[in-house]
Design a protein around this motif. Structure first.
Motif, PDB file in Angstrom:
ATOM      1  N   ALA A  47     -26.075 101.001 -34.531  1.00 21.39           N
ATOM      2  CA  ALA A  47     -25.775 101.029 -35.958  1.00 21.39           C
ATOM      3  C   ALA A  47     -24.447 101.746 -36.153  1.00 21.39           C
ATOM      4  CB  ALA A  47     -26.883 101.752 -36.710  1.00 21.39           C
ATOM      5  N   LEU A  48     -23.516 101.065 -36.794  1.00 21.41           N
ATOM      6  CA  LEU A  48     -22.209 101.653 -37.055  1.00 21.41           C
ATOM      7  C   LEU A  48     -21.898 101.479 -38.542  1.00 21.41           C
ATOM      8  CD1 LEU A  48     -20.145 100.310 -34.009  1.00 21.41           C
ATOM      9  CD2 LEU A  48     -20.901 102.657 -34.390  1.00 21.41           C
ATOM     10  N   GLY A  49     -21.953 102.561 -39.278  1.00 27.92           N
ATOM     11  CA  GLY A  49     -21.688 102.463 -40.703  1.00 27.92           C
ATOM     12  C   GLY A  49     -22.657 101.511 -41.361  1.00 27.92           C
ATOM     13  N   ASP A  50     -22.100 100.486 -42.003  1.00 29.64           N
ATOM     14  CA  ASP A  50     -22.954  99.537 -42.710  1.00 29.64           C
ATOM     15  C   ASP A  50     -23.228  98.291 -41.882  1.00 29.64           C
ATOM     16  OD1 ASP A  50     -20.356  97.999 -44.821  1.00 29.64           O
ATOM     17  OD2 ASP A  50     -20.436  98.526 -42.696  1.00 29.64           O
ATOM     18  N   ARG A  51     -23.047  98.374 -40.570  1.00 27.72           N
ATOM     19  CA  ARG A  51     -23.289  97.221 -39.711  1.00 27.72           C
ATOM     20  C   ARG A  51     -24.201  97.569 -38.546  1.00 27.72           C
ATOM     21  NH1 ARG A  51     -17.434  98.085 -38.914  1.00 27.72           N
ATOM     22  NH2 ARG A  51     -17.356  96.734 -37.120  1.00 27.72           N
ATOM     23  N   VAL A  52     -24.722  96.522 -37.933  1.00 25.31           N
ATOM     24  CA  VAL A  52     -25.460  96.661 -36.683  1.00 25.31           C
ATOM     25  C   VAL A  52     -24.761  95.752 -35.676  1.00 25.31           C
ATOM     26  CG1 VAL A  52     -27.641  96.212 -35.511  1.00 25.31           C
ATOM     27  CG2 VAL A  52     -27.651  97.252 -37.767  1.00 25.31           C
TER      28      VAL A  52
END
Lengths: 148, 142
Positions: A47-52
């Motif tokens: 999970a990176l910020g608002d993304r996967v």
């Protein structure tokens, strides 16, 4: 002649590069969530910020056997978050080296880096002060890494 | 399709269960009841579905789920934990692993407080043609 920026990184002792325009971020990932049924080269999700983002182990995917006497300290391991077309992935590398400016006249057809796993993704080779760098095509790389 | 296009949305209420190293979520509004194993045969086993049957023991409970055309029962191998969010959750579906998720009847990945969970696609599970290969059951892509 215009220079284009490339991000150089190292995997199993081999210096590779991708266009900097395809790189969204360079980060350090400590732990990935495994994915049910994923092939060996896709080691998990992060999970990176608002993304996967799915992570691709380039050493496995490109069939690069390490030639280094001493493995790179894991503290130096980096993940390059790249996007191309419909795909986004984190490419696991052993070390991120930084940006270089490259002109087309500096590039030459691949002739030294001939590994079967690497060759399909190389567009050119580049001689640098540090040594030979293989230029990768991120679009072709991600399309091949995607699970069919 | 852009990898950064808006993800789908999942219910804010999820039932989470562990299957080996994986956390699988079911949208709670799909759950009609919980059953003890042996009360009735199951239509699918969550561990077999995601290829983790070697990592778990016997089913410990059954979950009856509602889908578009009726109900089905899946076998689980651990406790269920209910989690509620204040808002509906984005359900990510990375294009690079789309086929992998679909083959396991998963509709995507959600973030929850302790990590990432794979969301079961109940409708896909119910309507997919099931292929039995060496005692494994998987969802074929349509």
């Amino acid at each position: 002649m215009a220079e284009v920026a490339y991000l150089v990184f190292t995997v199993a002792g081999v210096d590779l590069a991708v266009p900097a325009s395809s790189v969204d971020a360079v980060t350090a990932v400590e732990r990935a969530t495994p994915i049910p049924g994923a092939p060996p080269h896709i080691v998990g999700l992060v999970a990176l910020g608002d993304r996967v983002v799915p992570l691709v182990d380039l050493e496995v995917f490109l069939s690069l056997a390490s030639t280094q006497a001493s493995p790179v300290d894991p503290l130096f391991h980096r993940t390059l978050i790249i996007q191309s077309g419909a795909y986004e992935a984190g490419l696991l590398c052993h070390r991120a080296r930084g940006l270089i400016g490259v002109t087309r006249s500096n590039m030459k057809s691949p002739s030294v880096l001939q590994g079967a796993g690497l060759k399909p993704f190389l567009t050119s080779e580049l001689d640098t002060q540090r040594g030979l760098v293989g230029i990768l095509d991120p679009k072709v790389l991600l399309e091949a890494a995607a699970v069919a | 399709m852009s990898p950064s296009s808006s993800p789908a949305i999942c219910s804010e209420n999820l039932a989470l269960t562990r299957v080996g190293p994986y956390t699988v979520a079911v949208e709670s509004d799909r759950i009609s009841r919980l059953l003890q194993p042996g009360k009735r045969p199951s239509d699918a086993d969550i561990a077999v579905l995601i290829g983790a049957s070697e990592l778990v023991g016997e089913p410990s409970r059954l979950l009856e789920l509602e889908h578009a055309a009726g109900r089905l029962v899946i076998a689980l191998h651990g406790p269920i934990r209910l989690e509620r969010s204040s808002t509906k959750l984005p359900c990510f579906f990375p294009a690079l692993i789309a086929s992998t998720l679909q083959q396991s009847c998963l509709k995507g990945v959600v973030k929850h407080p302790t990590g990432l969970a794979f969301v079961l696609d109940v409708d896909r599970l119910a309507t997919a043609r099931l292929v039995t290969v060496e005692e494994n059951i998987s969802c074929e892509s349509d």
